[in-house]
Design a protein around this motif. Structure first.
Motif, PDB file in Angstrom:
ATOM      1  N   THR A  97       0.832  -1.202   0.000  1.00 15.47           N
ATOM      2  CA  THR A  97       0.000   0.000   0.000  1.00 15.47           C
ATOM      3  C   THR A  97       0.870   1.256   0.000  1.00 15.47           C
ATOM      4  N   LEU A  98       1.911   1.258   0.820  1.00 15.26           N
ATOM      5  CA  LEU A  98       2.822   2.399   0.882  1.00 15.26           C
ATOM      6  C   LEU A  98       3.526   2.602  -0.456  1.00 15.26           C
ATOM      7  N   ILE A  99       4.001   1.522  -1.053  1.00 19.37           N
ATOM      8  CA  ILE A  99       4.682   1.628  -2.352  1.00 19.37           C
ATOM      9  C   ILE A  99       3.716   2.141  -3.414  1.00 19.37           C
ATOM     10  N   SER A 100       2.476   1.653  -3.400  1.00 21.41           N
ATOM     11  CA  SER A 100       1.485   2.113  -4.379  1.00 21.41           C
ATOM     12  C   SER A 100       1.203   3.597  -4.225  1.00 21.41           C
ATOM     13  N   LYS A 101       1.094   4.080  -2.995  1.00 25.45           N
ATOM     14  CA  LYS A 101       0.856   5.510  -2.771  1.00 25.45           C
ATOM     15  C   LYS A 101       2.030   6.347  -3.263  1.00 25.45           C
ATOM     16  N   LEU A 102       3.243   5.866  -3.024  1.00 27.62           N
ATOM     17  CA  LEU A 102       4.415   6.604  -3.493  1.00 27.62           C
ATOM     18  C   LEU A 102       4.455   6.647  -5.015  1.00 27.62           C
ATOM     19  N   ARG A 103       4.099   5.556  -5.662  1.00 29.94           N
ATOM     20  CA  ARG A 103       4.087   5.532  -7.127  1.00 29.94           C
ATOM     21  C   ARG A 103       3.008   6.449  -7.680  1.00 29.94           C
ATOM     22  N   ARG A 104       1.834   6.484  -7.028  1.00 24.23           N
ATOM     23  CA  ARG A 104       0.761   7.377  -7.492  1.00 24.23           C
ATOM     24  C   ARG A 104       1.194   8.827  -7.407  1.00 24.23           C
ATOM     25  N   LYS A 105       1.920   9.189  -6.351  1.00 24.78           N
ATOM     26  CA  LYS A 105       2.394  10.568  -6.215  1.00 24.78           C
ATOM     27  C   LYS A 105       3.367  10.902  -7.336  1.00 24.78           C
ATOM     28  N   GLU A 106       4.232   9.955  -7.693  1.00 20.51           N
ATOM     29  CA  GLU A 106       5.172  10.193  -8.784  1.00 20.51           C
ATOM     30  C   GLU A 106       4.428  10.358 -10.104  1.00 20.51           C
ATOM     31  N   GLU A 107       3.387   9.526 -10.328  1.00 18.19           N
ATOM     32  CA  GLU A 107       2.627   9.599 -11.562  1.00 18.19           C
ATOM     33  C   GLU A 107       1.751  10.850 -11.604  1.00 18.19           C
ATOM     34  N   ALA A 108       1.317  11.341 -10.454  1.00 14.86           N
ATOM     35  CA  ALA A 108       0.414  12.483 -10.405  1.00 14.86           C
ATOM     36  C   ALA A 108       1.098  13.768 -10.884  1.00 14.86           C
ATOM     37  N   ALA A 109       2.383  13.887 -10.683  1.00 15.93           N
ATOM     38  CA  ALA A 109       3.105  15.083 -11.117  1.00 15.93           C
ATOM     39  C   ALA A 109       3.399  14.946 -12.609  1.00 15.93           C
ATOM     40  N   PRO A 110       2.603  15.643 -13.462  1.00 13.32           N
ATOM     41  CA  PRO A 110       2.831  15.519 -14.906  1.00 13.32           C
ATOM     42  C   PRO A 110       4.117  16.243 -15.310  1.00 13.32           C
ATOM     43  N   ALA A 111       4.746  15.690 -16.286  1.00 11.90           N
ATOM     44  CA  ALA A 111       5.974  16.302 -16.790  1.00 11.90           C
ATOM     45  C   ALA A 111       5.615  17.535 -17.622  1.00 11.90           C
ATOM     46  N   ALA A 112       6.447  18.537 -17.543  1.00 10.39           N
ATOM     47  CA  ALA A 112       6.213  19.752 -18.325  1.00 10.39           C
ATOM     48  C   ALA A 112       6.357  19.407 -19.808  1.00 10.39           C
ATOM     49  N   PRO A 113       5.462  19.965 -20.629  1.00 12.55           N
ATOM     50  CA  PRO A 113       5.574  19.657 -22.061  1.00 12.55           C
ATOM     51  C   PRO A 113       6.884  20.216 -22.609  1.00 12.55           C
ATOM     52  N   PRO A 114       7.468  19.517 -23.564  1.00  5.41           N
ATOM     53  CA  PRO A 114       8.750  20.002 -24.099  1.00  5.41           C
ATOM     54  C   PRO A 114       8.558  21.304 -24.883  1.00  5.41           C
ATOM     55  N   LYS A 115       9.583  22.126 -24.865  1.00  5.55           N
ATOM     56  CA  LYS A 115       9.522  23.382 -25.617  1.00  5.55           C
ATOM     57  C   LYS A 115       9.479  23.054 -27.101  1.00  5.55           C
ATOM     58  N   PRO A 116       8.692  23.804 -27.855  1.00  3.36           N
ATOM     59  CA  PRO A 116       8.656  23.537 -29.301  1.00  3.36           C
ATOM     60  C   PRO A 116      10.009  23.846 -29.940  1.00  3.36           C
ATOM     61  N   THR A 117      10.310  23.064 -30.951  1.00  8.07           N
ATOM     62  CA  THR A 117      11.566  23.280 -31.663  1.00  8.07           C
ATOM     63  C   THR A 117      11.430  24.514 -32.554  1.00  8.07           C
ATOM     64  N   ALA A 118      12.550  24.937 -33.100  1.00 12.46           N
ATOM     65  CA  ALA A 118      12.550  26.106 -33.988  1.00 12.46           C
ATOM     66  C   ALA A 118      11.692  25.828 -35.218  1.00 12.46           C
ATOM     67  N   GLU A 119      11.734  24.582 -35.716  1.00  8.36           N
ATOM     68  CA  GLU A 119      10.918  24.232 -36.875  1.00  8.36           C
ATOM     69  C   GLU A 119       9.428  24.335 -36.555  1.00  8.36           C
ATOM     70  N   GLU A 120       9.042  23.837 -35.374  1.00 11.42           N
ATOM     71  CA  GLU A 120       7.633  23.899 -34.985  1.00 11.42           C
ATOM     72  C   GLU A 120       7.164  25.340 -34.853  1.00 11.42           C
ATOM     73  N   ILE A 121       8.004  26.196 -34.279  1.00  7.59           N
ATOM     74  CA  ILE A 121       7.638  27.613 -34.134  1.00  7.59           C
ATOM     75  C   ILE A 121       7.463  28.256 -35.514  1.00  7.59           C
ATOM     76  N   LEU A 122       8.396  27.968 -36.414  1.00  3.44           N
ATOM     77  CA  LEU A 122       8.315  28.516 -37.769  1.00  3.44           C
ATOM     78  C   LEU A 122       7.072  28.014 -38.491  1.00  3.44           C
ATOM     79  N   LEU A 123       6.782  26.727 -38.382  1.00  2.46           N
ATOM     80  CA  LEU A 123       5.593  26.173 -39.029  1.00  2.46           C
ATOM     81  C   LEU A 123       4.315  26.760 -38.446  1.00  2.46           C
ATOM     82  N   THR A 124       4.296  27.012 -37.153  1.00  8.59           N
ATOM     83  CA  THR A 124       3.126  27.632 -36.523  1.00  8.59           C
ATOM     84  C   THR A 124       2.926  29.050 -37.060  1.00  8.59           C
TER      85      THR A 124
END
Length: 138
Positions: A97-124
């Motif tokens: 139960t303790l391990i599951s709670k710790l894993r849920r906390k890790e999963e709950a923090a979403p990773a920041a989306p990656p910055k768009p590349t120069a190509e993506e910015i230009l295409l936008t």
């Protein structure tokens, strides 16, 4: 030679080593829990029910005759083993139960989306300019 190499690769795989460590720790943990039940929990429990040692609970099915030993069912030892099992199961449940709670906390923090590349910015920018050209002006 291939068999030896395959066996070495198998034995050194992370899962096998983890399993071996788990079995060794589990055996040691089982001894600790057995001692906890036999030496710490059962004596006061026996005292509460009249000073009886659970290991002495037994049914004699047949008395000893001559050199033949008695046939005895030691149900007190069985009761003590049930206590061992319940405590081990409870400890494992709490750990999982303790391990599951710790894993849920890790999963709950979403990773920041990656910055768009120069190509993506230009295409936008190109997309936005094309949309502006297609919209009718009043």
């Amino acid at each position: 030679m291939s068999f030896v190499k395959d066996f070495r690769d198998f034995a050194m795989r992370g899962n096998v080593v983890d399993l071996a460590v788990g079995v060794i720790i589990g055996a040691a943990f089982g001894k600790i829990v057995s001692s906890l039940v036999a030496d710490i929990i059962m004596p006061p429990l026996g005292l509460l029910i009249g000073g009886v040692d659970f290991k002495s609970f037994q049914w004699v099915l047949r008395d000893a005759v001559g050199t033949a030993p008695a046939v005895v069912m030691h149900y007190g030892v069985f009761i003590q083993n049930i206590f061992d099992f319940v405590i081990v199961a409870l400890a494992i449940f709490c750990a999982i139960t303790l391990i599951s709670k710790l894993r849920r906390k890790e999963e709950a923090a979403p990773a920041a989306p990656p910055k768009p590349t120069a190509e993506e910015i230009l295409l936008t920018e190109i997309r936005d300019l094309l949309k502006e050209q297609q919209t009718p002006r009043l």
